[in-house]
Structure formats: C-alpha cells, structure tokens
Design a protein around this motif. Structure first.
Motif, short mmCIF file in Angstrom:
data_model
loop_
_atom_site.label_atom_id
_atom_site.label_comp_id
_atom_site.label_asym_id
_atom_site.label_seq_id
_atom_site.Cartn_x
_atom_site.Cartn_y
_atom_site.Cartn_z
N ASP A 56 0.85 -1.09 0.02
CA ASP A 56 0.00 -0.09 0.09
C ASP A 56 0.95 1.27 0.08
O ASP A 56 1.90 1.08 0.77
N CYS A 57 0.68 2.29 -0.63
CA CYS A 57 1.39 3.43 -0.94
C CYS A 57 0.94 4.63 0.26
O CYS A 57 1.89 4.79 1.16
N TYR A 58 0.08 5.29 -0.03
CA TYR A 58 -0.61 6.20 1.00
C TYR A 58 -0.84 5.88 2.29
O TYR A 58 -1.77 4.75 2.43
N PRO B 165 0.08 15.31 -4.52
CA PRO B 165 1.14 15.04 -5.11
C PRO B 165 2.36 15.61 -4.17
O PRO B 165 3.48 15.09 -4.45
N GLY C 216 3.73 -1.29 -6.08
CA GLY C 216 2.80 -0.53 -5.25
C GLY C 216 1.29 -1.02 -5.73
O GLY C 216 1.23 -0.84 -6.89
N THR D 49 -2.06 1.04 -5.06
CA THR D 49 -2.60 2.29 -4.62
C THR D 49 -3.87 2.68 -4.83
O THR D 49 -4.31 2.62 -6.12
N SER E 239 -5.08 5.30 -5.99
CA SER E 239 -4.77 6.43 -6.50
C SER E 239 -5.29 6.57 -7.91
O SER E 239 -5.66 5.58 -8.63
N ILE F 4 -0.12 9.53 -8.36
CA ILE F 4 1.02 8.76 -7.81
C ILE F 4 2.37 9.01 -8.00
O ILE F 4 3.38 8.99 -7.35
N GLY G 16 4.81 10.92 -5.80
CA GLY G 16 4.83 10.17 -4.36
C GLY G 16 5.75 8.87 -4.67
O GLY G 16 6.40 8.73 -3.66
N ILE G 17 5.71 8.28 -5.73
CA ILE G 17 6.68 7.19 -5.96
C ILE G 17 8.16 7.68 -6.10
O ILE G 17 9.07 7.20 -5.67
N VAL H 136 3.70 0.02 -10.42
CA VAL H 136 2.84 0.48 -9.65
C VAL H 136 1.60 0.35 -10.39
O VAL H 136 1.29 1.01 -11.31
N THR I 17 -2.62 1.36 -10.04
CA THR I 17 -3.73 2.33 -9.41
C THR I 17 -5.02 1.71 -9.38
O THR I 17 -5.20 0.80 -10.39
#
Length: 222
Positions: free
Chosen positions: A12-14, A93, A116, A118, A120, A125, A128-129, A139, A141
């Motif tokens: 998970d990213c955020y 962002p 990732g 996410t 998003s 994204i 953030g990455i 990644v 989304t």
C-alpha cells in the motif's frame, strides 16, 4: 525473521509508505469553520466517509474526496465550499514518505521486486513514488483496476499482471480495513502490518507486525 521468501513484495502506498496528510489538510482548511473541540470528530468522519465512498462503484478519487467532505460537513453542520475538495486533492502530489521509509525500502528493493498497489489515480501517484527513491517493478492504481481497495478486484488485477499467485506474495500495509483483511481472505503468503496507529489492531489478518518500515529488512533476513 520469516522463512517465507516472496516472489514479489507489494505495498500500500498512501499511509504506509507516503505520509497521508488528509487529516492535517482538513484541520487546516476547516479551522475557521469547525470548533477545536469538534475537529477530532470532523476528521474521523471524513476518514470514515472516504472508506464508504470507495466501497461503491469506481469514480475518480477527486469525487471520493468531494463526496466524503460533503457528507462530513452535512453531518457536522459545517458549510461546504466547492473549492474545498479541489484544495485538498491538489495537495496530494506534494506529500512525501514517512521518515522511516526510504532507506529500508531501497534495501528491500535490491533483493526483491517491489510493487505498489494504490487507491490513487494515474496522474497523482508518480510524484509520491519518486519521493520514495526505490526502483519499483510496477505501480498499479485503482484507476487502472477499476476498483478501490478493499475490493478484491484490484488485488486480482495485480496478481494477473505480475503472473503470480497470492500465496507467493507478501503484502505490506498500515491498514487492516483497506488491505490486510482482503489479503487474508485471498490467502496472500505473508501479510505485514506496519503499525502506524491508523486503526485498532485486528489480530489474525496479519502474519507479521512491524512498528515501522525499518523492521522489514530484518523480517526478510536482510
């Protein structure tokens, strides 16, 4: 240390890797409209309504934020302004990693392909990455999968894209409700909870728990 050697480690990213500043953003934006003693409930409602919004049919994340704010304001008797959602969404962002993330994530990425998954949009994204510095294998989304976590659809899409089985993958998240409950239902080989105190602890959904990302390399024997 786990004896499990994953084919991929998915994140998970955020919230887990990137500091998710929705609550601070809401506190700042509504400071002139919400009494200090009522702000705690206001930001909790905002969080809960965001979860409820992603449980419905897919819509752009800007609409998730807007709908959650509208519902939060209605419940709390607070004026909602059309610019509120745009203000918070535009800030996303600029949010960067938790201080414990970059170095251990780079160590892990040298030994395992990291991915990732996410909730998003494709255009949100990348910044953030980039702030995480580690090389990601992929990644994925919610916009690509057509569903937000905790729906299984995004996890299934990710596994298909990776050509992997759930039992070959370690999933890492700070959220039981968005990630680890679904990963447990799908029998991911390992499910690592990063305890950022976002939610009450729910034993049984995670196979391992670490207090921050600094514990991940040791868990993997690095």
């Amino acid at each position: 240390m786990t004896s499990f050697k994953p084919k991929f480690i998915t994140f998970d990213c955020y919230g887990t890797l990137i500091y998710f500043e929705m609550a601070p953003a809401a506190r700042g934006l509504y400071a002139d409209r919400v009494r200090p003693e009522a702000m705690g409930r206001f930001v909790r409602d905002f969080s809960n309504y965001r979860l409820d919004e992603v449980l419905h049919d897919f819509k752009p994340y800007k609409d998730v934020v807007a709908n959650a704010l509208i519902r939060t304001c209605k419940r709390n008797g607070v004026e909602y302004r059309d610019s509120d959602a745009e203000t918070i969404y535009a800030a996303i962002p600029s949010w960067g990693p938790h201080p414990d993330v970059v170095e251990p994530l780079m160590r892990v990425a040298k030994e395992f392909p990291i991915v990732g998954l996410t909730n998003s949009m494709i255009d949100l994204i990348p910044a953030g990455i980039r702030s995480l510095k580690a090389p990601f294998h992929a990644v994925i989304t919610a916009e690509e999968t057509g569903a937000y976590k905790p729906h299984m659809q995004g996890f299934e899409y990710m596994l298909d894209k990776l050509g992997a089985k759930a039992e070959e993958v370690m999933h890492v998240s700070s959220s039981f409700r968005y990630d680890l409950m679904t990963a447990a239902d799908m029998d991911f080989g390992a499910r690592v909870h990063v305890d950022r105190n976002h939610e009450p602890l729910c034993s049984g959904y995670a196979t391992h728990q670490i207090k921050d990302l600094g514990g991940l390399p040791g868990l993997l024997g690095l």
